[in-house]
Design a protein around this motif. Structure first.
Motif, PDB file in Angstrom:
ATOM      1  N   PRO A   3       0.817  -1.210   0.000  1.00 30.32           N
ATOM      2  CA  PRO A   3       0.000   0.000   0.000  1.00 30.32           C
ATOM      3  C   PRO A   3       0.852   1.262   0.000  1.00 30.32           C
ATOM      4  O   PRO A   3       0.373   2.326  -0.323  1.00 30.32           O
ATOM      5  CB  PRO A   3      -0.816  -0.119   1.285  1.00 30.32           C
ATOM      6  CG  PRO A   3      -0.070  -1.060   2.147  1.00 30.32           C
ATOM      7  CD  PRO A   3       0.673  -1.979   1.228  1.00 30.32           C
ATOM      8  N   VAL A   6       0.981   3.705  -3.091  1.00 33.15           N
ATOM      9  CA  VAL A   6      -0.212   4.442  -3.497  1.00 33.15           C
ATOM     10  C   VAL A   6       0.135   5.913  -3.707  1.00 33.15           C
ATOM     11  O   VAL A   6       0.820   6.518  -2.894  1.00 33.15           O
ATOM     12  CB  VAL A   6      -1.326   4.299  -2.429  1.00 33.15           C
ATOM     13  CG1 VAL A   6      -2.462   5.264  -2.685  1.00 33.15           C
ATOM     14  CG2 VAL A   6      -1.840   2.875  -2.402  1.00 33.15           C
ATOM     15  N   ILE A  61      -6.669   7.494  -7.340  1.00 29.63           N
ATOM     16  CA  ILE A  61      -5.773   6.603  -6.614  1.00 29.63           C
ATOM     17  C   ILE A  61      -5.000   5.782  -7.651  1.00 29.63           C
ATOM     18  O   ILE A  61      -5.601   5.095  -8.480  1.00 29.63           O
ATOM     19  CB  ILE A  61      -6.562   5.672  -5.675  1.00 29.63           C
ATOM     20  CG1 ILE A  61      -7.406   6.493  -4.693  1.00 29.63           C
ATOM     21  CG2 ILE A  61      -5.622   4.713  -4.951  1.00 29.63           C
ATOM     22  CD1 ILE A  61      -8.444   5.659  -3.926  1.00 29.63           C
ATOM     23  N   TRP A  63      -1.797   2.958  -8.092  1.00 31.20           N
ATOM     24  CA  TRP A  63      -0.905   1.989  -7.471  1.00 31.20           C
ATOM     25  C   TRP A  63       0.042   1.490  -8.547  1.00 31.20           C
ATOM     26  O   TRP A  63      -0.398   1.065  -9.622  1.00 31.20           O
ATOM     27  CB  TRP A  63      -1.695   0.835  -6.857  1.00 31.20           C
ATOM     28  CG  TRP A  63      -0.798  -0.189  -6.264  1.00 31.20           C
ATOM     29  CD1 TRP A  63      -0.149  -0.107  -5.064  1.00 31.20           C
ATOM     30  CD2 TRP A  63      -0.390  -1.413  -6.849  1.00 31.20           C
ATOM     31  NE1 TRP A  63       0.629  -1.207  -4.875  1.00 31.20           N
ATOM     32  CE2 TRP A  63       0.502  -2.037  -5.966  1.00 31.20           C
ATOM     33  CE3 TRP A  63      -0.689  -2.049  -8.047  1.00 31.20           C
ATOM     34  CZ2 TRP A  63       1.100  -3.259  -6.241  1.00 31.20           C
ATOM     35  CZ3 TRP A  63      -0.101  -3.268  -8.323  1.00 31.20           C
ATOM     36  CH2 TRP A  63       0.773  -3.858  -7.413  1.00 31.20           C
ATOM     37  N   CYS A  95      -6.978  -5.194  -6.099  1.00 32.72           N
ATOM     38  CA  CYS A  95      -6.453  -4.332  -5.033  1.00 32.72           C
ATOM     39  C   CYS A  95      -7.273  -4.445  -3.746  1.00 32.72           C
ATOM     40  O   CYS A  95      -6.864  -3.922  -2.713  1.00 32.72           O
ATOM     41  CB  CYS A  95      -6.442  -2.873  -5.498  1.00 32.72           C
ATOM     42  SG  CYS A  95      -5.311  -2.543  -6.862  1.00 32.72           S
ATOM     43  N   THR A 100      -4.750  -1.023  -0.015  1.00 35.67           N
ATOM     44  CA  THR A 100      -4.702   0.091  -0.969  1.00 35.67           C
ATOM     45  C   THR A 100      -5.636   1.221  -0.537  1.00 35.67           C
ATOM     46  O   THR A 100      -5.223   2.382  -0.478  1.00 35.67           O
ATOM     47  CB  THR A 100      -5.078  -0.396  -2.383  1.00 35.67           C
ATOM     48  OG1 THR A 100      -4.262  -1.519  -2.706  1.00 35.67           O
ATOM     49  CG2 THR A 100      -4.883   0.694  -3.416  1.00 35.67           C
ATOM     50  N   ALA A 104      -4.699   4.979   0.848  1.00 36.22           N
ATOM     51  CA  ALA A 104      -5.220   6.144   0.123  1.00 36.22           C
ATOM     52  C   ALA A 104      -6.010   7.056   1.059  1.00 36.22           C
ATOM     53  O   ALA A 104      -5.857   8.284   1.014  1.00 36.22           O
ATOM     54  CB  ALA A 104      -6.097   5.696  -1.047  1.00 36.22           C
TER      55      ALA A 104
END
Length: 170
Positions: A3, A6, A61, A63, A95, A100, A104
């Motif tokens: 994570p 991110v 967002i 990743w 995700c 994640t 975020a």
């Protein structure tokens, strides 16, 4: 999936269109109420959010350089006790359950606290959306109320941003 990878990037018209179509997935649509029913309505809402003094603000967002969802606040008030409502959606299912959304939300809360001097944030979710409830609780939101709306049990969460940690723990 880490994570920590991110990133929150500025939204574009292209992102709005992608987000709209990705969230039409039946499973996502069941967990994420939407105020818009067409891509054109989504684009109008985006244009309004870009205007000076708008009461909403969002980010995409990412990743590992890939667009995987959106996060935003709405009903931003700047009165005596500045606050806003939070919403988010990870539309890339691989995700889900990997931190994640939690990462975020933590990063976004730091951003909007600074940008809007927010003292608190609220969030609604369906009571049976265990993943969303975990994300909020990991970010130190507290469930304040369970209620039924339109025949569906929902939960209202709240977080004090005035003191202490803006983000949560992983």
């Amino acid at each position: 999936m880490s994570p920590l990878q991110v990133e929150l990037l500025e939204r574009t018209r292209e992102n709005v269109e992608i987000y709209f179509y990705k969230t039409q997935d039946q499973e996502i649509h069941r967990m994420l109420p939407s105020a818009v029913s067409t891509v054109e309505e989504a684009l109008v809402a985006y244009e309004k959010a870009c205007l000076p003094g708008a009461d909403s603000f969002g980010r995409c967002i990412y990743w590992e350089g890939r667009y995987v969802g959106d996060i935003w606040c709405y009903c931003i008030t700047k009165e005596e006790h500045p606050n806003a409502m939070l919403s988010y959606c990870i539309f890339e299912k691989e995700c889900w359950g990997r931190g994640t959304a939690s990462a975020a939300v933590g990063a976004f809360l730091k951003l909007v606290k600074k940008k809007f001097s927010l003292e608190s944030a609220g969030a609604f979710t369906y009571a049976d959306n265990a993943g969303s409830r975990r994300v909020l609780e990991k970010n130190d939101f507290v469930c304040r109320e369970l209620f039924v709306q339109d025949g569906r049990e929902s939960a209202y969460y709240e977080k004090n941003l005035k003191y202490g940690n803006e983000g949560g723990t992983e």
